[in-house]
Motif scaffolding. Structure first.
Motif: not given
Length: 247
Positions: A92-101, A103-110
């Protein structure tokens, strides 16, 4: 009131919910319910990788727990359910940076890097969750089992040959960094790297007091990383080691 029953054939749901609990021995319950329940709570962005995570749990978890119980000595007694929960907390800690509630969406390359990170995330979490309470000899035994198991399972990114698996941290190639320093991370790759690679330079001034001097070691660096990873994601933890190890 607590009672033990052979079955619920004669008990209505209202009766059970109002005045009793059904207790199941851990060995009867097994590990599957803990995995299934957690997988059902995966955030939306991780849902496509639910089957992959299930496969990783099936491949490593039960055998890893058996290796722990048979070949390792723990400094504090643990239960399988707690160790599974520890794996899930790390993930869950590793998933956390990719969970955006917001602000800007996660870049596709990420987002495109997530499939390549699922297995390394799991292996790193397994490495530090299951034998985390073991003594030095136990960690050596677990290292032998995990390397052998990863080879048999054709792991996509096995640990390097030197040292123990505990000597390495996961570099996610900058996938979890979402800021303006893209130039600094564009050439980074997903890999295992030694904890000592990030060891800061030690500079002790003549005015330093002896009791204020902390010499960084691999143990202090990885402990600081793991503790920070859990705390910034609001995960509870307990540090245990023998006397004199700088807990």
């Amino acid at each position: 009131m607590m009672f033990e029953v052979a079955d619920l054939a004669e008990a209505s749901p209202a009766t059970v919910s109002r005045c009793g609990m059904v207790y199941l021995e851990p060995q009867i319950l097994g590990i599957t319910p803990f995995i299934t329940c957690w997988l059902n709570t995966l955030p939306e962005i991780m849902q496509p990788y639910k089957e992959h995570l299930q496969t990783l749990f099936d491949t490593y978890l039960e055998e890893g727990l058996k290796s722990l119980r048979k070949n390792c000595r723990e400094m504090i007694t643990t239960m399988n359910s707690s160790l599974i929960d520890s794996i899930n907390r790390y993930l869950e800690c590793f998933f956390a940076p990719f969970i955006k509630t917001e602000g800007p969406q996660i870049p596709e390359e990420k987002a495109a890097m997530i499939p390549m990170l699922i297995e390394p995330w799991f292996i790193f979490s397994l490495t530090w969750a299951i034998p985390g309470c073991c003594d030095s000899d136990g960690r050596k035994n677990f290292d032998l089992w995990l390397r052998k198991k990863m080879k048999a399972a054709n792991a996509q990114m096995p640990y390097p040959d030197g040292g123990l698996v505990f000597d390495y941290k996961l570099d996610d190639g900058g996938a979890s960094i979402f800021d303006d320093d893209e130039e600094e991370i564009k050439d980074r790759k997903i890999c295992w790297e030694l904890w000592t690679k990030s060891m800061p330079e030690l500079n002790i001034t003549p005015e330093s007091k002896f009791q204020d001097i902390i010499v960084p070691t691999m143990d202090t660096i990885r402990s600081e990383y793991l503790i920070e990873l859990l705390l910034i994601n609001k995960k509870q933890l307990m540090c245990i080691r023998p006397t004199g190890t700088g807990k």
